[in-house]
Enzyme design. Structure first.
Site, mmCIF file in Angstrom:
data_model
loop_
_atom_site.group_PDB
_atom_site.id
_atom_site.type_symbol
_atom_site.label_atom_id
_atom_site.label_comp_id
_atom_site.label_asym_id
_atom_site.label_seq_id
_atom_site.Cartn_x
_atom_site.Cartn_y
_atom_site.Cartn_z
ATOM 1 N N ALA A 20 0.803 -1.233 0.000
ATOM 2 C CA ALA A 20 0.000 0.000 0.000
ATOM 3 C C ALA A 20 0.834 1.281 0.000
ATOM 4 C CB ALA A 20 -0.993 0.018 1.155
ATOM 5 N N ALA A 21 2.118 1.198 -0.383
ATOM 6 C CA ALA A 21 2.919 2.429 -0.526
ATOM 7 C C ALA A 21 2.249 3.348 -1.543
ATOM 8 C CB ALA A 21 4.340 2.099 -0.975
ATOM 9 N N GLY A 22 1.812 2.757 -2.654
ATOM 10 C CA GLY A 22 1.174 3.545 -3.711
ATOM 11 C C GLY A 22 -0.153 4.150 -3.260
ATOM 12 N N ASP A 23 -0.930 3.397 -2.492
ATOM 13 C CA ASP A 23 -2.216 3.926 -2.004
ATOM 14 C C ASP A 23 -1.999 5.074 -1.022
ATOM 15 O OD1 ASP A 23 -3.613 2.066 -3.510
ATOM 16 O OD2 ASP A 23 -3.627 0.579 -1.890
HETATM 17 P P1 ADP Z 1 2.887 0.729 -5.573
HETATM 18 O O1 ADP Z 1 2.760 0.432 -4.122
HETATM 19 O O2 ADP Z 1 1.611 1.185 -6.202
HETATM 20 O O3 ADP Z 1 3.586 -0.342 -6.383
HETATM 21 P P2 ADP Z 1 5.402 2.224 -5.575
HETATM 22 O O4 ADP Z 1 6.085 0.971 -5.145
HETATM 23 O O5 ADP Z 1 5.873 2.858 -6.841
HETATM 24 O O6 ADP Z 1 3.818 2.057 -5.656
HETATM 25 O O7 ADP Z 1 5.573 3.272 -4.370
HETATM 26 C C1 ADP Z 1 4.865 4.500 -4.305
HETATM 27 C C2 ADP Z 1 5.732 5.551 -3.639
HETATM 28 O O8 ADP Z 1 6.090 5.085 -2.324
HETATM 29 C C3 ADP Z 1 7.064 5.830 -4.338
HETATM 30 O O9 ADP Z 1 6.914 6.832 -5.325
HETATM 31 C C4 ADP Z 1 7.950 6.290 -3.169
HETATM 32 O O10 ADP Z 1 7.778 7.681 -2.912
HETATM 33 C C5 ADP Z 1 7.406 5.489 -1.988
HETATM 34 N N1 ADP Z 1 8.212 4.284 -1.753
HETATM 35 C C6 ADP Z 1 8.002 3.033 -2.219
HETATM 36 N N2 ADP Z 1 8.971 2.177 -1.845
HETATM 37 C C7 ADP Z 1 9.839 2.916 -1.099
HETATM 38 C C8 ADP Z 1 11.071 2.635 -0.401
HETATM 39 N N3 ADP Z 1 11.609 1.413 -0.413
HETATM 40 N N4 ADP Z 1 11.674 3.657 0.257
HETATM 41 C C9 ADP Z 1 11.145 4.899 0.281
HETATM 42 N N5 ADP Z 1 9.992 5.229 -0.352
HETATM 43 C C10 ADP Z 1 9.352 4.264 -1.039
#
Ligand code: ADP
Length: 299
Positions: A243-246
């Protein structure tokens, strides 16, 4: 200034089994632990926005089962308004997730009640009209997504679409989208370009504004008027990127709704998701507005 955000989308109960090694076909393995956690991209984005300081509202459906009641309670505890959350006959949506010791997962999603969200119900357009932004994903029928987007367009509400799971999008839906926020895999499926810069240019032919998130590499932003921004991710020790993207989309929409300029809003979204990846879980890992502010002050 407080902003209001409405999500028209999915909510599930995530049923998560933790195992040393995931089972192969026909195999049975013994799990270590089992957890149930409310999830679904729609619910996650609504809770992320509420925690980030928006007045958040959820339009969608749960089933008549205990999972539905628990999902509803979770929204209420997170101060997400549920006036538009319906109870459909039958079961709530579920995601059956197996996580192994390497952190790899396999997931079966059964949409159930989410499959009934195929258009606007009485009152939905008024809820949408009363908000600054509408957040959409693709875990409910596309007819529902398109109807909500069209209502928002009619009422002058910003439409933010996360195209997940990635499928080619019909033109009538794209016409109503203001901001598209795919991750790099979704951007590649939509455009056929693995390279984010090329994918960004191709997507800007479809919608006016695009953010492609690139995991630990941050994100790239583009506007049809030629504006481009690259925002790095904050260097943190990630333990769970669920849920980083959410979280990113919920925080970004809140910041934009409050009138922040794009570079500052992207930085706030990157901070919110950087905080979330340092903790396990989806909604439980999402940061409050105060945490995000403190994190940014320190940098
Ligand atoms: P999703 O969860 O939809 O696949 P992402 O993986 O691209 O989306 O992550 C969304 C955002 O979360 C990224 O643009 C970044 O800012 C943050 N993020 C994701 N992974 C990391 C990480 N390992 N360290 C720091 N920030 C992260």
């Amino acid at each position: 200034m407080t902003t209001s955000v409405v999500v028209f989308g999915s909510c599930n109960m995530d049923l998560v089994a933790y195992v040393p090694v995931a089972p192969g076909q026909g195999e049975t393995v013994t799990g270590r632990e089992f957890r149930t956690v409310p999830g679904g991209k729609g619910a996650n984005q609504a809770i992320a926005a509420a925690k980030a300081g928006a007045q958040a509202r959820m339009i969608g459906a749960v089933g008549e089962d205990e999972f539905g009641a628990e999902i509803r309670r979770t929204f209420q505890q997170s101060t997400v308004d549920v006036e538009g959350l319906r109870t459909a006959p039958g079961r709530s949506g579920t995601a059956h997730i197996v996580v192994d010791d390497q952190g790899n997962n396999s997931i079966v999603v059964v949409p159930a009640a989410n499959g009934t969200v195929d258009g606007l119900a009485d009152g939905d357009e008024e809820i949408i009209a009363g908000c600054d932004s509408l957040l959409l994903q693709l875990e409910i029928p596309q007819s529902g997504v398109a109807a909500a987007a069209a209502a928002a367009k009619r009422r002058g509400v910003r439409v933010v679409l996360t195209p997940a799971p990635a499928v080619l999008l019909p033109e009538d839906l794209l016409r109503d989208v203001d901001l598209l926020v795919p991750n790099e895999h979704e951007a590649a499926v939509l455009t056929g370009h693995e390279d984010p810069e090329r994918a960004l240019s191709a997507l800007l032919e479809l919608v006016p504004e695009v953010v492609i998130t690139l995991g630990s590499r941050g994100c790239v932003y583009g506007h049809r008027d030629g504006t481009r921004h690259e925002v790095p991710a904050f260097p943190v020790r990630a333990v769970d990127t669920t849920a980083a993207g959410d979280t990113f989309v919920g925080v970004l929409s809140t910041a934009l709704g409050e009138g922040e300029e794009i570079p500052a809003a992207l930085r706030r979204a990157a901070a919110g998701s950087a905080l979330s990846v340092q903790r396990t879980g989806a909604t439980s890992a999402m940061p409050s507005r105060e945490e995000i502010v403190r994190f940014l002050v320190d940098r």
